[in-house]
Motif scaffolding. Structure first.
Motif, PDB file in Angstrom:
ATOM      1  N   LYS A   1       0.895  -1.241   0.340  1.00 47.62           N
ATOM      2  CA  LYS A   1      -0.101  -0.161  -0.172  1.00 47.62           C
ATOM      3  C   LYS A   1       0.773   1.775  -0.180  1.00 47.62           C
ATOM      4  N   GLY A   2       2.172   1.217   0.019  1.00 43.56           N
ATOM      5  CA  GLY A   2       3.096   2.125  -0.021  1.00 43.56           C
ATOM      6  C   GLY A   2       3.962   3.232   1.733  1.00 43.56           C
ATOM      7  N   ASN A   3       3.302   2.181   2.361  1.00 46.61           N
ATOM      8  CA  ASN A   3       3.486   2.542   3.905  1.00 46.61           C
ATOM      9  C   ASN A   3       4.965   1.963   4.475  1.00 46.61           C
ATOM     10  N   ILE A   4       5.026   2.590   5.042  1.00 43.45           N
ATOM     11  CA  ILE A   4       6.702   2.350   6.623  1.00 43.45           C
ATOM     12  C   ILE A   4       5.806   2.183   7.337  1.00 43.45           C
ATOM     13  N   ASN A   5       6.518   1.095   8.732  1.00 48.60           N
ATOM     14  CA  ASN A   5       6.037   1.943   9.682  1.00 48.60           C
ATOM     15  C   ASN A   5       7.111   2.082  10.240  1.00 48.60           C
ATOM     16  N   PHE A   6       7.089   3.782  11.244  1.00 49.25           N
ATOM     17  CA  PHE A   6       8.118   4.845  11.604  1.00 49.25           C
ATOM     18  C   PHE A   6       8.235   4.917  13.232  1.00 49.25           C
ATOM     19  N   PRO A   7       9.211   4.649  13.801  1.00 49.42           N
ATOM     20  CA  PRO A   7       9.172   4.700  15.127  1.00 49.42           C
ATOM     21  C   PRO A   7       8.698   6.558  15.537  1.00 49.42           C
TER      22      PRO A   7
ATOM     23  N   LEU B   1       6.004   7.492  14.999  1.00 52.07           N
ATOM     24  CA  LEU B   1       4.774   8.631  14.151  1.00 52.07           C
ATOM     25  C   LEU B   1       3.905   7.500  13.528  1.00 52.07           C
ATOM     26  N   GLY B   2       4.880   5.590  13.481  1.00 54.43           N
ATOM     27  CA  GLY B   2       3.817   4.368  12.931  1.00 54.43           C
ATOM     28  C   GLY B   2       3.241   4.820  11.385  1.00 54.43           C
ATOM     29  N   THR B   3       2.426   4.179  11.270  1.00 54.22           N
ATOM     30  CA  THR B   3       1.953   4.273   9.785  1.00 54.22           C
ATOM     31  C   THR B   3       2.938   5.636   8.937  1.00 54.22           C
ATOM     32  N   VAL B   4       2.771   5.780   7.985  1.00 54.35           N
ATOM     33  CA  VAL B   4       3.221   6.655   7.110  1.00 54.35           C
ATOM     34  C   VAL B   4       3.494   7.068   5.961  1.00 54.35           C
ATOM     35  N   LYS B   5       2.362   6.931   4.887  1.00 53.95           N
ATOM     36  CA  LYS B   5       2.640   6.833   3.250  1.00 53.95           C
ATOM     37  C   LYS B   5       3.369   7.766   2.874  1.00 53.95           C
ATOM     38  N   VAL B   6       4.326   6.443   1.849  1.00 57.34           N
ATOM     39  CA  VAL B   6       5.375   7.682   0.663  1.00 57.34           C
ATOM     40  C   VAL B   6       5.320   6.734  -0.520  1.00 57.34           C
ATOM     41  N   GLY B   7       4.584   5.158  -0.654  1.00 57.93           N
ATOM     42  CA  GLY B   7       4.747   5.214  -1.738  1.00 57.93           C
ATOM     43  C   GLY B   7       4.392   5.904  -2.838  1.00 57.93           C
ATOM     44  N   GLY B   8       4.710   6.600  -3.775  1.00 53.11           N
ATOM     45  CA  GLY B   8       4.768   6.930  -4.620  1.00 53.11           C
ATOM     46  C   GLY B   8       6.012   8.743  -4.726  1.00 53.11           C
TER      47      GLY B   8
ATOM     48  N   GLU C   1       7.568  15.202   3.705  1.00 52.66           N
ATOM     49  CA  GLU C   1       6.853  14.643   4.827  1.00 52.66           C
ATOM     50  C   GLU C   1       6.993  13.924   6.020  1.00 52.66           C
ATOM     51  N   LEU C   2       7.699  13.359   6.127  1.00 48.63           N
ATOM     52  CA  LEU C   2       8.858  13.255   7.611  1.00 48.63           C
ATOM     53  C   LEU C   2       9.226  14.291   8.462  1.00 48.63           C
ATOM     54  N   CYS C   3       9.532  15.205   7.785  1.00 47.62           N
ATOM     55  CA  CYS C   3       9.824  16.445   8.440  1.00 47.62           C
ATOM     56  C   CYS C   3       8.983  16.730   9.363  1.00 47.62           C
ATOM     57  N   GLU C   4       7.561  17.200   8.758  1.00 48.86           N
ATOM     58  CA  GLU C   4       6.442  18.221   9.075  1.00 48.86           C
ATOM     59  C   GLU C   4       6.062  17.111  10.128  1.00 48.86           C
ATOM     60  N   LYS C   5       6.422  15.879   9.790  1.00 53.90           N
ATOM     61  CA  LYS C   5       5.335  15.036  10.802  1.00 53.90           C
ATOM     62  C   LYS C   5       5.868  15.194  12.280  1.00 53.90           C
ATOM     63  N   LEU C   6       7.364  14.822  11.911  1.00 50.76           N
ATOM     64  CA  LEU C   6       8.765  14.839  13.291  1.00 50.76           C
ATOM     65  C   LEU C   6       8.461  16.490  14.048  1.00 50.76           C
ATOM     66  N   GLN C   7       8.275  17.221  13.180  1.00 51.76           N
ATOM     67  CA  GLN C   7       8.190  18.855  13.757  1.00 51.76           C
ATOM     68  C   GLN C   7       7.814  19.643  14.830  1.00 51.76           C
ATOM     69  N   PRO C   8       6.304  18.421  15.256  1.00 49.83           N
ATOM     70  CA  PRO C   8       5.972  18.471  16.620  1.00 49.83           C
ATOM     71  C   PRO C   8       6.693  17.823  18.026  1.00 49.83           C
ATOM     72  N   TYR C   9       7.390  16.521  17.572  1.00 51.37           N
ATOM     73  CA  TYR C   9       8.031  15.987  18.545  1.00 51.37           C
ATOM     74  C   TYR C   9       9.343  16.620  18.888  1.00 51.37           C
ATOM     75  N   LEU C  10      10.145  17.310  18.332  1.00 49.24           N
ATOM     76  CA  LEU C  10      11.809  17.764  18.130  1.00 49.24           C
ATOM     77  C   LEU C  10      11.075  19.744  17.985  1.00 49.24           C
TER      78      LEU C  10
END
Length: 261
Positions: free
Chosen positions: A96-102, A104-111, A120-129
């Motif tokens: 399905k194009g997903n990875i399981n990242f620490p 964050l959990g499931t993150v869509k990266v396919g395509g 995409e990962l930078c935006e999702k990680l910013q609230p934790y840093l």
């Protein structure tokens, strides 16, 4: 006599010229206009293996996002202990194009392209840093295969995640003299599992503007043999079969002569 010689020589000359025209690559390059094309950027597909690093000025803050695994480094028969060194955790992209990242959990990266996945990962990680992280995504299993009439057929890993058809053929030692330059097959499977076969003509300079000029991960190139190679193969198999059959018959005949002598 001269007329007979000319009659025999002209067909050979014409055949030689026709054969030569099928050999050089990109023959009509002067007629190809200069067109600015977008730079190629590979897109992440299912079954890709990714390494992802997250860096900030505080290594402890980014440590939970940089998982490592222990891999064998050095082992000897005479010793019981095994030395290991950590390597980055690899993330397998599912169907399905997903990875399981620490965290964050499931993150869509396919395509996504590599840069888009990093954003995409930078935006999702910013609230934790406390600060904006630097995210680096790499594909570790980007490979292509080259088969058929090439000097060194095989599967090749591409470290920079970007390779065009001419570079791929160079990795395989270029085409042999029996390879058809105007009948190279590209076998490609997309993210949805659809497969297609595209015929490419290396003699035509418009190849460099083709959407298939750059290869995607897991692409397969097949160089078709010409008629001479195909006929020689048939002759070789027939000759081997004939010699084998003849040898058997001679052996049987010799045995019968020995028995009934």
């Amino acid at each position: 006599m001269k007329k007979i010689f000319i009659a025999l020589f002209i067909p050979i000359l014409i055949a030689g010229c026709q054969s030569y025209k099928k050999v050089p690559y990109l023959q009509n390059s002067d007629s190809i206009p200069e067109v600015k094309l977008p730079l190629y950027d590979a897109r992440i597909q299912p079954k890709d293996l990714l390494t992802i690093t997250v860096n900030t000025s505080d290594p402890l803050a980014s440590a939970p996002f940089n998982l490592t695994v222990q891999t064998p480094y050095n082992a000897t028969i005479s010793t019981v202990t095994t030395t290991t060194q950590p390597s980055l955790q690899q993330y397998l992209v599912d169907n399905k194009g997903n990875i399981n990242f620490p965290v964050l959990g499931t993150v869509k990266v396919g395509g996504l392209t590599k840069n888009q996945a990093e954003q995409e990962l930078c935006e999702k990680l910013q609230p934790y840093l406390k600060e904006k992280p630097i995210v680096t995504v790499r594909m570790t299993n980007y490979k292509i295969s080259v088969l058929g009439e090439v000097a060194k057929p095989g599967t090749f890993t591409v470290n920079n995640e970007k390779v065009n058809i001419l570079e791929a053929l160079a990795m395989a030692g270029d085409l042999t003299i029996w390879g058809l330059r105007d009948n190279v097959k590209l076998i490609r499977e997309d993210a949805e599992g659809h497969r297609k076969i595209i015929t490419l003509n290396l003699n035509d300079a418009s190849l460099i503007q083709s959407p298939y000029y750059y290869l995607q991960q897991n692409d397969i190139l097949y160089v078709t043999p010409n008629e001479v190679k195909a006929k020689n193969s048939d002759i070789g198999n027939s000759t081997t079969y004939w010699f084998t059959s003849t040898s058997i018959l001679i052996s049987v005949a010799s045995l019968l002569v020995t028995i009934f002598r």
